[in-house]
Write a protein that holds these residues in place. Structure first.
Motif: not given
Length: 263
Positions: A20, A48-49, A81, A103, A120, A122, A151-152, A154, A215
Motif C-alpha cells: 500500500n 494499492q492506494e 491500484v 479498487r 491486486t 484494495y 492486496g490490502d 483492510n 496486507d
C-alpha cells in the motif's frame, strides 16, 4: 585442443511484492518506489492506494519497469491500484479487467509459454466481507493458469494472530465469509503458510493504537511448494510495510563462463 566456453545457468526465481503506497502523485515517491523495486530485484509488484485520478495520472515507469497496468479512480485522487512487471519477464498480455473505482485490477498473460493471472485488490474500510466476496467471484471467472493475488484487505483475517490487540474491525461471521471466499478459490495466505507460529504486522493504526497484518499475498494451495521465502518488511516512505515473496519460476539466468576442452 583449444578450450571452448560454456555458459553456466542457474534458476532465476520470481520476486513478488505487495505494498500500500499511500499515494504516488508526488514525483519523489514514485522515484523512491521504482528505486526500491529495482534494488530488491522485484519481478512483479502489486500496488494499492496509488491515488491516481483517471485522465490525470502521472507517469509510473522506468527502464526496468517500462509499463504499468493501472486502475484509477474516475473523479478524485484516492484509491487506485497498479501492477508493475519487470521488463525481462517478457510478459505477453492476454486480457485485463479493472474496477471502475480503482479498487481492483486483474491481469493475465503468458511468461515463457506458461499462463499466469495476477490480481491486486484494495478493499474499502467498510463492508469488507461483501466487497471481497464480489471481487473474488469476478476473479474466479477470470483466472487462468497460476493465480497470484496481492492486496490490502483492510482487515486482519485472524483476530488473535493478525492484530496486536486480538480484535478485528468486523464481526466473526464476516471473517468466516471472507475465509470461505478465499477457500473457494483455493487461495492460501503465503506469509502465514511459511510462518505459522510467528506474529508480524504491516500497519499501525494511530486511532486504535493497534498493529495489524492487513496486507497479503495469496497463491493457490497446489502452488505453495514453489515458495522459497515470504517476508514482511519495515515501513519506510509508506505507512505500510511491504510483503515480499520469492517463488520458483521457469526462468534461468546466466552466471559465469566455464571452459572445457574440445572433444
Amino acid at each position: 585442443m583449444a578450450p571452448r566456453p560454456l555458459m553456466i545457468y542457474e534458476p532465476d526465481p520470481f520476486r513478488i511484492l505487495s505494498l500500500n503506497c499511500h499515494g504516488l502523485n508526488i514525483p519523489e515517491r514514485r522515484t523512491q518506489l521504482l528505486r526500491d523495486l529495482y534494488a530488491r530485484r522485484i519481478s512483479i509488484a502489486f500496488l494499492q492506494e496509488t491515488h491516481f485520478k483517471e485522465g490525470a495520472a502521472p507517469m509510473l515507469k522506468s527502464k526496468h519497469y517500462p509499463n504499468a497496468a493501472c486502475s484509477n479512480h474516475p473523479t478524485a485522487r484516492r484509491a487506485g491500484v497498479a501492477i508493475l512487471l519487470e521488463a525481462k519477464l517478457q510478459f505477453r498480455e492476454a486480457d485485463r479487467l479493472s474496477d471502475a473505482n480503482g479498487r481492483y485490477l486483474l491481469h493475465k498473460g503468458d511468461i515463457q509459454e506458461r499462463r499466469y493471472t495476477f490480481a491486486t485488490l484494495y478493499v474499502p474500510n467498510n463492508n469488507q466481507a461483501q466487497y471481497i466476496g464480489k471481487s473474488l467471484l469476478k476473479l474466479s471467472s477470470f483466472t487462468e493458469g497460476t493465480l497470484i493475488l496481492g492486496g490490502d484487505f483492510n482487515v486482519p483475517l485472524h483476530r488473535l494472530t493478525n492484530s496486536s490487540t486480538g480484535h478485528s474491525c468486523i464481526t466473526q461471521g464476516a471473517l468466516r465469509n471472507i475465509l470461505k471466499s478465499l477457500r473457494n478459490l483455493r487461495l492460501v495466505d503465503c506469509w502465514c503458510a511459511m510462518h505459522p507460529d510467528d506474529r508480524e504486522y504491516t500497519h499501525y493504526t494511530t486511532i486504535h493504537k493497534r498493529y495489524s497484518r492487513i496486507d497479503y499475498i495469496f497463491m493457490q494451495q497446489e502452488q505453495l511448494t514453489r515458495i522459497q521465502t515470504a517476508e514482511i518488511g519495515a515501513a519506510h516512505w509508506s505507512d505500510h510495510g511491504p510483503v515480499t515473496l520469492k517463488i520458483d519460476s521457469p526462468r534461468m539466468r546466466p552466471t559465469s563462463w566455464a571452459w572445457r576442452l574440445q572433444d
